[in-house]
Scaffold this motif. Structure first.
Motif, PDB file in Angstrom:
ATOM      1  N   SER A 119      69.811  51.711  51.452  1.00 54.27           N
ATOM      2  CA  SER A 119      69.272  53.078  51.473  1.00 54.27           C
ATOM      3  C   SER A 119      67.979  53.099  52.286  1.00 54.27           C
ATOM      4  CB  SER A 119      68.995  53.554  50.045  1.00 54.27           C
ATOM      5  OG  SER A 119      67.817  52.960  49.542  1.00 54.27           O
ATOM      6  N   PRO A 120      67.601  54.276  52.820  1.00 48.69           N
ATOM      7  CA  PRO A 120      66.378  54.318  53.642  1.00 48.69           C
ATOM      8  C   PRO A 120      65.147  53.759  52.924  1.00 48.69           C
ATOM      9  CG  PRO A 120      67.624  56.326  53.951  1.00 48.69           C
ATOM     10  CD  PRO A 120      68.316  55.565  52.840  1.00 48.69           C
ATOM     11  N   ALA A 121      65.041  53.966  51.618  1.00 52.71           N
ATOM     12  CA  ALA A 121      63.882  53.437  50.897  1.00 52.71           C
ATOM     13  C   ALA A 121      64.118  52.013  50.406  1.00 52.71           C
ATOM     14  CB  ALA A 121      63.526  54.358  49.732  1.00 52.71           C
ATOM     15  N   GLY A 122      65.332  51.499  50.550  1.00 50.92           N
ATOM     16  CA  GLY A 122      65.577  50.087  50.280  1.00 50.92           C
ATOM     17  C   GLY A 122      65.985  49.702  48.871  1.00 50.92           C
ATOM     18  N   SER A 123      66.324  50.658  48.033  1.00 49.46           N
ATOM     19  CA  SER A 123      66.773  50.338  46.680  1.00 49.46           C
ATOM     20  C   SER A 123      67.732  51.417  46.205  1.00 49.46           C
ATOM     21  CB  SER A 123      65.597  50.248  45.716  1.00 49.46           C
ATOM     22  OG  SER A 123      65.146  51.546  45.354  1.00 49.46           O
ATOM     23  N   HIS A 124      68.131  51.331  44.921  1.00 48.60           N
ATOM     24  CA  HIS A 124      69.014  52.323  44.307  1.00 48.60           C
ATOM     25  C   HIS A 124      68.274  53.620  43.977  1.00 48.60           C
ATOM     26  CE1 HIS A 124      66.803  50.650  40.994  1.00 48.60           C
ATOM     27  NE2 HIS A 124      67.317  51.513  40.156  1.00 48.60           N
ATOM     28  N   LYS A 125      66.955  53.628  44.018  1.00 48.01           N
ATOM     29  CA  LYS A 125      66.190  54.787  43.555  1.00 48.01           C
ATOM     30  C   LYS A 125      66.546  56.105  44.259  1.00 48.01           C
ATOM     31  CE  LYS A 125      63.391  52.723  40.491  1.00 48.01           C
ATOM     32  NZ  LYS A 125      63.445  53.038  39.050  1.00 48.01           N
ATOM     33  N   PRO A 126      66.846  56.101  45.556  1.00 52.67           N
ATOM     34  CA  PRO A 126      67.206  57.379  46.180  1.00 52.67           C
ATOM     35  C   PRO A 126      68.446  58.058  45.580  1.00 52.67           C
ATOM     36  CG  PRO A 126      66.557  55.818  47.859  1.00 52.67           C
ATOM     37  CD  PRO A 126      66.667  55.041  46.567  1.00 52.67           C
ATOM     38  N   ASN A 127      69.298  57.301  44.885  1.00 53.59           N
ATOM     39  CA  ASN A 127      70.463  57.933  44.242  1.00 53.59           C
ATOM     40  C   ASN A 127      70.039  59.052  43.296  1.00 53.59           C
ATOM     41  OD1 ASN A 127      72.282  56.140  45.464  1.00 53.59           O
ATOM     42  ND2 ASN A 127      72.119  54.661  43.789  1.00 53.59           N
ATOM     43  N   THR A 128      68.872  58.925  42.677  1.00 54.04           N
ATOM     44  CA  THR A 128      68.381  60.003  41.815  1.00 54.04           C
ATOM     45  C   THR A 128      67.271  60.823  42.471  1.00 54.04           C
ATOM     46  OG1 THR A 128      67.539  60.560  39.597  1.00 54.04           O
ATOM     47  CG2 THR A 128      66.735  58.507  40.575  1.00 54.04           C
ATOM     48  N   ALA A 129      66.516  60.217  43.370  1.00 52.94           N
ATOM     49  CA  ALA A 129      65.451  60.977  44.042  1.00 52.94           C
ATOM     50  C   ALA A 129      66.039  62.154  44.818  1.00 52.94           C
ATOM     51  CB  ALA A 129      64.656  60.058  44.974  1.00 52.94           C
ATOM     52  N   VAL A 130      67.186  61.928  45.461  1.00 54.37           N
ATOM     53  CA  VAL A 130      67.779  62.982  46.288  1.00 54.37           C
ATOM     54  C   VAL A 130      68.216  64.179  45.434  1.00 54.37           C
ATOM     55  CG1 VAL A 130      69.673  63.552  47.870  1.00 54.37           C
ATOM     56  CG2 VAL A 130      68.365  61.443  48.183  1.00 54.37           C
ATOM     57  N   PRO A 131      69.017  63.992  44.370  1.00 50.72           N
ATOM     58  CA  PRO A 131      69.349  65.176  43.558  1.00 50.72           C
ATOM     59  C   PRO A 131      68.119  65.800  42.884  1.00 50.72           C
ATOM     60  CG  PRO A 131      70.289  63.169  42.578  1.00 50.72           C
ATOM     61  CD  PRO A 131      69.803  62.811  43.945  1.00 50.72           C
ATOM     62  N   GLN A 132      67.166  65.000  42.468  1.00 47.95           N
ATOM     63  CA  GLN A 132      65.986  65.591  41.839  1.00 47.95           C
ATOM     64  C   GLN A 132      65.252  66.497  42.841  1.00 47.95           C
ATOM     65  OE1 GLN A 132      63.422  63.354  39.117  1.00 47.95           O
ATOM     66  NE2 GLN A 132      64.924  61.691  39.026  1.00 47.95           N
ATOM     67  N   ALA A 133      65.088  66.004  44.052  1.00 45.47           N
ATOM     68  CA  ALA A 133      64.430  66.830  45.069  1.00 45.47           C
ATOM     69  C   ALA A 133      65.264  68.076  45.363  1.00 45.47           C
ATOM     70  CB  ALA A 133      64.202  66.008  46.339  1.00 45.47           C
ATOM     71  N   TRP A 134      66.568  67.890  45.448  1.00 42.54           N
ATOM     72  CA  TRP A 134      67.456  69.017  45.761  1.00 42.54           C
ATOM     73  C   TRP A 134      67.381  70.127  44.706  1.00 42.54           C
ATOM     74  CZ3 TRP A 134      69.937  71.865  48.996  1.00 42.54           C
ATOM     75  CH2 TRP A 134      70.972  72.697  48.556  1.00 42.54           C
ATOM     76  N   TYR A 135      67.487  69.751  43.421  1.00 43.82           N
ATOM     77  CA  TYR A 135      67.450  70.764  42.357  1.00 43.82           C
ATOM     78  C   TYR A 135      66.098  71.481  42.335  1.00 43.82           C
ATOM     79  CZ  TYR A 135      71.832  68.892  40.484  1.00 43.82           C
ATOM     80  OH  TYR A 135      73.147  68.497  40.328  1.00 43.82           O
ATOM     81  N   ASN A 136      65.029  70.739  42.596  1.00 39.99           N
ATOM     82  CA  ASN A 136      63.718  71.384  42.666  1.00 39.99           C
ATOM     83  C   ASN A 136      63.654  72.372  43.827  1.00 39.99           C
ATOM     84  OD1 ASN A 136      61.602  70.545  40.644  1.00 39.99           O
ATOM     85  ND2 ASN A 136      62.396  68.523  41.177  1.00 39.99           N
ATOM     86  N   ALA A 137      64.133  71.941  44.988  1.00 47.99           N
ATOM     87  CA  ALA A 137      64.108  72.825  46.159  1.00 47.99           C
ATOM     88  C   ALA A 137      64.952  74.072  45.908  1.00 47.99           C
ATOM     89  CB  ALA A 137      64.616  72.070  47.387  1.00 47.99           C
ATOM     90  N   GLN A 138      66.106  73.897  45.257  1.00 48.32           N
ATOM     91  CA  GLN A 138      66.988  75.028  44.969  1.00 48.32           C
ATOM     92  C   GLN A 138      66.316  76.063  44.066  1.00 48.32           C
ATOM     93  OE1 GLN A 138      69.221  74.981  47.340  1.00 48.32           O
ATOM     94  NE2 GLN A 138      70.659  75.840  45.851  1.00 48.32           N
ATOM     95  N   GLN A 139      65.457  75.581  43.170  1.00 50.09           N
ATOM     96  CA  GLN A 139      64.804  76.480  42.227  1.00 50.09           C
ATOM     97  C   GLN A 139      63.522  77.078  42.824  1.00 50.09           C
ATOM     98  OE1 GLN A 139      65.051  75.250  38.056  1.00 50.09           O
ATOM     99  NE2 GLN A 139      63.033  76.149  37.709  1.00 50.09           N
ATOM    100  N   GLY A 140      63.243  76.782  44.078  1.00 49.94           N
ATOM    101  CA  GLY A 140      62.074  77.372  44.722  1.00 49.94           C
ATOM    102  C   GLY A 140      60.779  76.634  44.465  1.00 49.94           C
TER     103      GLY A 140
END
Lengths: 466, 466
Positions: A119-140
């Motif tokens: 992954s770009p950040a080098g671990s499994h962490k982006p698997n959750t960082a991406v949806p967390q960022a997405w849901y936040n962005a969706q909610q404004g």
């Protein structure tokens, strides 16, 4: 111009070897193990009332969809299209057979590893960082805040935030901020603001700095600072990189993919091994296999490996405790060494957490998995063998899985069993090379383990809620 | 125990998005462009006799199979099974559409990149390090030696050597050895010995140290040291990471894979862009497409991008010159700034080479490709945009391809053309984050370009052989 096919069949190609399994597919659902458990896990408690936590208690910290996922009993949760699109940058991740390591160990076992370091950040962490960022962005939401120690989680959230146009601020424990500049530079490259913690931006930080202007900080202090920022600013939310149900949920993409890959090569794991800090890497790989185990289709041993210096599952108590040092978070029932336990400074910074994910703790109590602790010199010895046979230099955290897999493989050599061992290889060690240097120079030691220290911090667990 | 299938069809999966093309295959042949060229490239010359080099002139440096590949006119060379097996650790590499970057640029162009940063050493270099190590091991060679600057090549050879049980010694330019410790630690983790160059191990090194005990070293000196070691020790051979025919041959695995991937998604490239230092990354992607171009099936523009600070194709002369500063290597006809040209210290260390691969130089002379030069501030500006849209932080070298692709995409925005742009993304920037820090702090400058300096070094090219 487009879609004009050109055929160049002159160069021969061959299918991938059976030892390396890629599937041309990405799971489009996460799996929620809670749906299949015979007994549901105990609820988190409000730290003021000691009553079960209500969804609205979390609304200043998390967007609605995350709060929903945190408490859901649904079995499968659809992954948003936009998240799958980003997953495609590094998913599906490879499942690789460690054939050269098997040969070195002269074992009849077959050793596989699922590698998340691409992954770009080098671990499994982006698997959750991406949806967390997405849901936040969706909610404004405009800003997300978090804490980080060595920087694996902070860099993953910085990466994810940059893709969806969110501002990201990270409070990084000052000791790491000063000593390990590369992860900080990575976050800044992705556009995040990184503050050394304690900072004078928050009340919690200022309070600490008044007492000790040169405080090296701690994860507990950094959490307090990030949570305070989210609580004070309505367009700011908080993100967490492990421990919570929704984080483990997102990580199940690892195990789901792995099941398909093992099917594709006709293998069934007998032993599944992963390192545990907060538990998200382990849960991500193991939970889908636990579903299969519960359904009776397979019966693998599922083994968590924690560092001897921070043995929450093997030496902690199962009790309601705080998630942070200062006692500001909800109370969660988990295996804990006590919320003010300070682990020795082992290189596996990601495993230095006093508690275990409540869901993993519950599964452990139900007897669906086992746990062992291994000291870091054995882990690095195994990691050097692995790196020189298999090429990948692992992060200090998954060296624990490697050491346990080597133990199992050597046991197979004695018994003659040709077990299939599957391990979670959750990240690369590009920013941890000084730890290898330490080991190669003979300077790495197993830090003294103190039963007294654990007793003392366990004594501070809030008994009223147990 | 083994081969018991278990079926878990409960989680939905979906095929990979059309923007991300994986093929479940690895090429099992390399492609030799020389076989298809209407005019063969001029031969290298013996530096003493100025006569065309004979295979035996190289036998103290390279194993027989490498010497054969260096001079072959065969069209396709089978990749050894054991090499394919190792390639499988990171191959096939992804071909990814940069959709978020397209959106940011508001361009009708479709931008694709072929990403080689997922290899254990983090760049395309292992594509040739692995076969070089393998052929040496097959011939019974015990030790391989090489030079490295920043460390991309040295770490790739250290990685490859560890897999096949070869001892590996690397002479690393002292300035990099001291300033960039992570690559050195990586080589040591894989078991290599790393010497700062100049060293007192070799005559060439001692000669330099006598004159200047605190010499920061240069790639030219480091080459001399490694070549000397190989020449003196019969069980030791030398490996080179770029420039030579066999290196470019091995790298064609990139382009072959990419052709299959573009076919799979029904795309045809209109513009193919890669950065050029020695030329192996560029040739690796471009040569198979040049074959298709020569056959008349497609007609893409093929564009090399070099740094303004080291513009061998755009400002050099096409002449016989030495490969090293000291003039110890064979003479090769290539685009060169002169073998004693010392480029300014730009961050893209891998592009600081005075000459261009003879085969790329020849193809350029034949008119099958074009070249441009871009200064580093434009490259880093593009890299920041790319990192924040696409997630991957590129090494300083491929930032040149990014800058050129952005130029092309913005041109498409003006003209309305929906061209398909394909770029070579040859490695990640994990060990180059201080360069990004420099840029973000506004400290990065375009170093002054001196026509005088180039004139002076070009004047030293051995005219007798031109």
């Amino acid at each position: 111009m487009a879609n004009t096919m050109f055929l160049s069949s002159s160069v021969k190609v061959k299918p991938l070897l059976s030892s390396i399994a890629y599937t041309p597919e990405i799971p489009c659902q996460w799996y929620n193990l809670i749906a299949d458990l015979p007994i549901k896990p105990p609820p988190p408690l409000n730290p003021k009332t000691f009553e079960p936590l209500q969804p609205q208690d979390l609304s200043h910290l998390f967007p609605d969809e995350i709060i929903k996922q945190e408490g859901t009993n649904e079995r499968f949760i659809d992954i948003p299209e936009e998240v799958i699109d980003v997953y495609g940058l590094w998913r599906p991740t490879p499942l690789i057979r460690a054939k050269r390591l098997e040969k070195l160990l002269d074992t009849p076992a077959r050793i596989y590893y699922k590698y998340e370091g691409g992954s770009p950040a080098g671990s499994h962490k982006p698997n959750t960082a991406v949806p967390q960022a997405w849901y936040n962005a969706q909610q404004g939401v405009k800003n997300v805040v978090t804490e980080t120690g060595a920087g694996q989680w902070g860099s993953s959230l910085a990466f994810a935030s940059s893709l969806f146009g969110l501002n990201c601020e990270v409070w990084q424990v000052r000791a790491s901020y000063d000593q390990k500049p590369y992860r900080k530079l990575m976050m800044q490259t992705w556009g995040a603001k990184v503050h050394p913690s304690p900072s004078n931006i928050t009340e919690s930080g200022r309070r600490i700095l008044e007492q000790d202007p040169s405080s090296p900080g701690s994860l507990g202090i950094a959490i307090s600072e990030a949570v305070e920022m989210a609580a004070k600013n309505p367009d700011t939310k908080y993100c967490l990189g492990s421990v919570l149900n929704h984080v483990l949920l997102h990580q199940t993409v690892i195990g789901e993919e792995c099941i398909k890959q093992m099917e594709a090569i006709g293998e069934t794991p007998d032993v599944i091994i992963g390192c545990t800090g907060g538990g998200s890497n382990f849960g991500g790989l193991a939970f889908p296999f636990i579903r299969e185990k519960l359904s009776g289709k397979i019966n693998p041993v599922i083994r968590a490996v924690e560092p001897s210096a921070c043995p929450s599952l093997t030496k902690g108590v199962y009790a309601y405790d705080y998630g942070d040092t200062a006692g500001m978070t909800p109370l969660m029932k988990m295996h804990t060494l006590g919320h003010d336990f300070v682990p020795d400074p082992i290189h596996a910074g990601g495993l230095r957490y006093h508690g275990m994910a409540p869901l993993i703790s519950h599964v452990y109590e139900l007897g669906f998995m086992e746990a062992i602790a291994i000291a870091q010199t054995e882990c690095f010895a195994g990691a050097i063998q692995f790196a020189r046979c298999e090429g990948i230099i692992p992060a200090p955290e998954p060296t624990h899985a490697i050491a346990a897999a080597i133990r199992e493989a050597l046991h197979c050599k004695e018994t003659g069993e040709s077990k299939v061992i599957l391990m979670a290889m959750c990240g690369h060690g590009h920013f941890d090379l000084p730890a290898y240097d330490n080991y190669l120079k003979g300077n790495l030691v197993d830090l003294s383990f103190s039963e007294e220290k654990i007793k003392a911090s366990i004594a501070n667990i809030p008994q009223s809620s147990a």
